[in-house]
Design a protein around this motif. Structure first.
Motif, short mmCIF file in Angstrom:
data_model
loop_
_atom_site.label_atom_id
_atom_site.label_comp_id
_atom_site.label_asym_id
_atom_site.label_seq_id
_atom_site.Cartn_x
_atom_site.Cartn_y
_atom_site.Cartn_z
N VAL A 239 -46.41 -5.54 60.37
CA VAL A 239 -46.17 -4.11 60.38
C VAL A 239 -46.92 -3.46 59.22
CG1 VAL A 239 -43.92 -4.25 61.53
CG2 VAL A 239 -44.03 -4.28 59.02
N VAL A 240 -47.29 -2.21 59.44
CA VAL A 240 -47.89 -1.40 58.40
C VAL A 240 -46.91 -0.29 58.06
CG1 VAL A 240 -49.75 0.23 57.85
CG2 VAL A 240 -50.26 -1.88 59.07
N GLU A 241 -46.64 -0.15 56.80
CA GLU A 241 -45.80 0.95 56.30
C GLU A 241 -46.75 2.00 55.72
OE1 GLU A 241 -42.28 1.38 53.04
OE2 GLU A 241 -44.23 0.60 52.42
N ILE A 242 -46.59 3.23 56.17
CA ILE A 242 -47.39 4.34 55.64
C ILE A 242 -46.45 5.29 54.94
CG2 ILE A 242 -48.98 6.23 56.15
CD1 ILE A 242 -49.71 4.68 58.75
N LEU A 243 -46.70 5.50 53.67
CA LEU A 243 -45.93 6.46 52.88
C LEU A 243 -46.81 7.67 52.62
CD1 LEU A 243 -44.45 3.95 50.30
CD2 LEU A 243 -43.26 4.99 52.22
N GLN A 244 -46.25 8.83 52.84
CA GLN A 244 -46.97 10.08 52.58
C GLN A 244 -46.15 10.87 51.58
OE1 GLN A 244 -47.40 12.63 55.98
NE2 GLN A 244 -48.38 14.24 54.80
N TYR A 245 -46.83 11.33 50.53
CA TYR A 245 -46.16 12.07 49.47
C TYR A 245 -46.72 13.48 49.36
CZ TYR A 245 -45.27 7.25 47.95
OH TYR A 245 -44.91 5.94 47.89
N ARG A 246 -45.82 14.44 49.16
CA ARG A 246 -46.23 15.76 48.71
C ARG A 246 -45.87 15.80 47.24
NH1 ARG A 246 -43.58 20.53 48.08
NH2 ARG A 246 -41.82 19.86 49.33
N LEU A 247 -46.89 15.97 46.41
CA LEU A 247 -46.72 15.89 44.97
C LEU A 247 -46.50 17.26 44.35
CD1 LEU A 247 -49.65 13.39 44.36
CD2 LEU A 247 -47.23 12.85 44.67
N LYS A 248 -46.00 17.27 43.15
CA LYS A 248 -45.86 18.52 42.41
C LYS A 248 -47.25 19.13 42.21
CE LYS A 248 -41.53 17.47 40.27
NZ LYS A 248 -40.74 17.30 39.08
N ALA A 249 -47.30 20.44 42.26
CA ALA A 249 -48.57 21.16 42.17
C ALA A 249 -49.38 20.72 40.96
CB ALA A 249 -48.32 22.67 42.11
N GLY A 250 -50.64 20.41 41.22
CA GLY A 250 -51.56 20.06 40.16
C GLY A 250 -51.46 18.63 39.66
N GLY B 281 -43.47 -8.51 58.89
CA GLY B 281 -42.43 -8.07 59.81
C GLY B 281 -41.49 -7.11 59.10
N VAL B 282 -40.63 -6.48 59.87
CA VAL B 282 -39.72 -5.49 59.30
C VAL B 282 -38.73 -6.14 58.33
CG1 VAL B 282 -37.92 -3.80 59.83
CG2 VAL B 282 -39.96 -3.92 61.26
N ASP B 283 -38.18 -7.29 58.71
CA ASP B 283 -37.21 -7.95 57.83
C ASP B 283 -37.86 -8.36 56.51
OD1 ASP B 283 -35.20 -7.65 59.69
OD2 ASP B 283 -35.43 -9.68 60.51
N GLU B 284 -39.07 -8.93 56.60
CA GLU B 284 -39.79 -9.34 55.41
C GLU B 284 -40.11 -8.12 54.54
OE1 GLU B 284 -43.57 -10.40 53.12
OE2 GLU B 284 -43.35 -8.94 54.71
N SER C 121 -41.28 12.84 50.23
CA SER C 121 -41.97 11.68 50.78
C SER C 121 -41.50 11.42 52.20
CB SER C 121 -41.75 10.45 49.91
OG SER C 121 -40.40 10.03 49.96
N HIS C 122 -42.40 10.82 52.97
CA HIS C 122 -42.11 10.44 54.36
C HIS C 122 -42.61 9.02 54.57
CE1 HIS C 122 -41.11 14.56 55.43
NE2 HIS C 122 -42.14 14.91 54.67
N ARG C 123 -41.93 8.30 55.45
CA ARG C 123 -42.26 6.90 55.71
C ARG C 123 -42.33 6.68 57.21
NH1 ARG C 123 -38.15 1.88 55.00
NH2 ARG C 123 -39.68 0.22 54.74
N VAL C 124 -43.35 5.92 57.62
CA VAL C 124 -43.45 5.48 59.00
C VAL C 124 -43.87 4.01 58.98
CG1 VAL C 124 -45.84 6.25 59.30
CG2 VAL C 124 -44.37 6.00 61.30
N VAL C 125 -43.29 3.23 59.89
CA VAL C 125 -43.62 1.81 60.01
C VAL C 125 -44.14 1.57 61.42
CG1 VAL C 125 -42.71 -0.55 59.89
CG2 VAL C 125 -41.85 1.21 58.31
N LEU C 126 -45.34 0.98 61.50
CA LEU C 126 -46.01 0.78 62.78
C LEU C 126 -46.34 -0.69 62.99
CD1 LEU C 126 -48.67 3.60 62.35
CD2 LEU C 126 -46.60 3.73 63.73
#
Length: 108
Positions: free
Chosen positions: A4-15, A60-63, A92-97
């Motif tokens: 599985v690939v985990e993708i984390l997306q962050y919206r950071l504080k300005a600047g 894998g997801v468990d690992e 932050s947002h997370r998706v696992v594919l």
């Protein structure tokens, strides 16, 4: 077993995008590597200077859950870059594919 690939997306504080990236390059990703985590890609998004992504590969997801639990509870993480990284994240947002045959799923 399907990786599985985990993708984390962050919206950071300005600047803070460049500072966040420096912390990732110099501290967080090396710490991931030392802990045996596989970081596929990370960096500033092309659409916004304070948007960031991190992609990690697991067997894998468990690992994934076990490895991440161990990593985020380690003294190296807690005494290391954790506080500064968390302070710069607004959201932050997370998706696992599934990651079959070395690729992400595509629409047919």
């Amino acid at each position: 077993m399907t990786q599985v690939v985990e993708i984390l997306q962050y919206r950071l504080k300005a600047g803070s995008g460049e500072r966040f990236h420096t912390i990732m390059q110099e501290h967080s990703v090396p710490l991931h590597n030392q802990a045996g985590l596989v970081v596929l890609e990370y960096g500033l998004s092309l659409h916004a200077s304070d948007a960031y992504y991190l992609m990690r590969l697991f067997d894998g997801v468990d690992e994934m859950e076990q490895v991440l639990h161990h990593f985020y509870h380690s003294s190296a993480w807690r005494a290391g870059p954790r506080a500064e990284i968390v302070a710069l994240i607004e959201e932050s947002h997370r998706v696992v594919l599934p990651y079959k045959n070395g690729t992400l799923p595509l629409v047919d």
